[in-house]
Enzyme design. Structure first.
Site, PDB file in Angstrom:
ATOM      1  N   CYS A 173      13.334  56.315  47.833  1.00 52.90           N
ATOM      2  CA  CYS A 173      12.743  56.232  49.318  1.00 52.90           C
ATOM      3  C   CYS A 173      11.084  56.806  49.166  1.00 52.90           C
ATOM      4  O   CYS A 173      10.824  56.423  48.452  1.00 52.90           O
ATOM      5  CB  CYS A 173      13.475  57.006  50.760  1.00 52.90           C
ATOM      6  SG  CYS A 173      13.066  59.013  50.175  1.00 52.90           S
ATOM      7  N   TRP A 174      10.448  56.602  50.247  1.00 51.40           N
ATOM      8  CA  TRP A 174       9.250  56.696  49.676  1.00 51.40           C
ATOM      9  C   TRP A 174       8.693  58.177  49.512  1.00 51.40           C
ATOM     10  O   TRP A 174       7.487  58.064  48.294  1.00 51.40           O
ATOM     11  CB  TRP A 174       8.073  57.370  51.843  1.00 51.40           C
ATOM     12  CG  TRP A 174       7.051  57.231  51.179  1.00 51.40           C
ATOM     13  CD1 TRP A 174       6.650  58.553  52.468  1.00 51.40           C
ATOM     14  CD2 TRP A 174       6.212  56.115  51.272  1.00 51.40           C
ATOM     15  NE1 TRP A 174       4.886  57.998  52.307  1.00 51.40           N
ATOM     16  CE2 TRP A 174       4.812  57.048  51.596  1.00 51.40           C
ATOM     17  CE3 TRP A 174       5.774  55.293  50.799  1.00 51.40           C
ATOM     18  CZ2 TRP A 174       4.146  56.128  51.082  1.00 51.40           C
ATOM     19  CZ3 TRP A 174       4.704  54.279  50.763  1.00 51.40           C
ATOM     20  CH2 TRP A 174       3.499  55.000  50.399  1.00 51.40           C
TER      21      TRP A 174
END
Length: 355
Positions: A95-96
């Protein structure tokens, strides 16, 4: 006992069954690891909703609502995407920043029994890698730059060279733009350029596929292609490279441009709107003259005039400033298959392997 997820900071050194980006669709669209698929655990609207609750209500309520949404979305992915995966399935998930979103997906997949790897630091780790690689890798190649006035078929010739096995860095293809005022790609409608970050991902992927011992051919682009900027390290190496200039009679250039930019012939109002950006340089008198030729369908007259009045002087100044190291000038009568093949026979036979 099901295996626990493992972590990596160098996902590019291993092969995975799939690379799964669990960020929202808009985050994925801006940039992602090459080959990744998007299985968001929160879509854009859900992410905005949770973020608003976190800021305006309290973090605890946001986490409760977020957990419900994440569980719902992972359940849908299990039914729709993961149902047919075999026992030896081994995905990379990110993810980020390598936080809750990727850990949520990885925990569920691990509990099923699959071997899951998480990207430590998430997309930010990958992005730092791209920036570093684009600082260093372009410096390791030797480049050959193909120059020529607008309509000389530089991009077309380079793509034909690629078919013959030459290493060609097609920056216009990666940037989805032909690198001029009228260079926006057109496929029934205007085709958007990638984000700067995704362009850099594509560029790095292309460079990593090249052989360091062979020259890389590239067109004499500007630092900026449409809205996309080239990495400074690549731009500096291009300006130092030896150049081959293609010369073509203006009648052949006009004919080639009519074929290449046929979409602007079909949409003259769009063409005129783009030309209006040149008003500050040439004034309304010149623009109205071009508009009259466009309205009358005098396309050859319009193209020849805009080449001689605008494109050729602009291009010559750019070449003198940035690509002055012209070692060979090659003239061809037109861009028919026979002429291009003869040109390529000469160019390819005079391209040397780097010692």
């Amino acid at each position: 006992m099901p295996p626990l997820p493992t972590y990596t900071q160098q996902p590019w050194i291993e092969t995975y069954s799939e690379i799964i980006d669990v960020r929202s669709p808009s985050e994925f669209a801006e940039d992602h690891l090459p080959g990744a698929i998007n299985l968001p655990v929160l879509d854009d609207a859900e992410r905005a909703e949770v973020g608003t609750i976190y800021e305006q209500v309290n973090p605890f309520n946001a986490r409760k609502i977020g957990a419900a949404l994440v569980a719902k979305n992972i359940s849908q992915h299990l039914v729709q995407h993961f149902a047919d995966k075999e026992k030896n399935y081994h995905p990379l998930v990110y993810c980020w920043r390598g936080g809750q979103r990727s850990n949520s997906m990885a925990s569920v997949l691990s509990q099923i029994g699959w071997r899951v790897t998480l990207l430590a630091g998430g997309y930010k780790t990958y992005r730092a890698y791209v920036r570093q690689q684009l600082e260093d890798l372009p410096k390791k190649f030797t480049y050959q730059v193909m120059c020529g006035l607008t309509g000389s078929g530089k991009t077309y010739i380079l793509r034909q060279m690629c078919k013959r096995g030459a290493q060609v860095l097609d920056l216009e293809s990666l940037a989805n733009h032909r690198g001029s005022l009228l260079g926006e790609e057109w496929q029934g409608k205007a085709s958007p350029q990638p984000s700067q970050k995704y362009f850099e991902s594509l560029l790095l992927q292309q460079l990593q596929s090249f052989n360091l011992e062979q020259p890389v051919w590239v067109e004499s682009e500007s630092l900026k292609i449409g809205s996309i900027y080239l990495p400074q390290s690549l731009w500096e190496k291009m300006k130092q490279a030896s150049c081959v200039e293609i010369q073509l009679p203006i009648t052949a250039r006009v004919e080639f441009l009519l074929q290449t930019y046929s979409h602007l012939v079909n949409y003259p109002d769009i063409l005129k709107a783009k030309l209006e950006k040149l008003k500050f340089r040439y004034g309304w008198q010149k623009l109205n003259e071009w508009y009259q030729w466009i309205d009358a369908g005098k396309w050859e007259l319009f193209i020849e005039d805009i080449l001689q009045f605008h494109y050729d002087p602009t291009y010559r100044k750019s070449i003198q400033r940035h690509f002055s190291n012209v070692e060979r000038v090659l003239s061809i009568p037109d861009l028919c298959d026979r002429s291009v093949d003869q040109l390529l026979d000469y160019v390819c036979s005079n391209t040397y392997t780097i010692a």
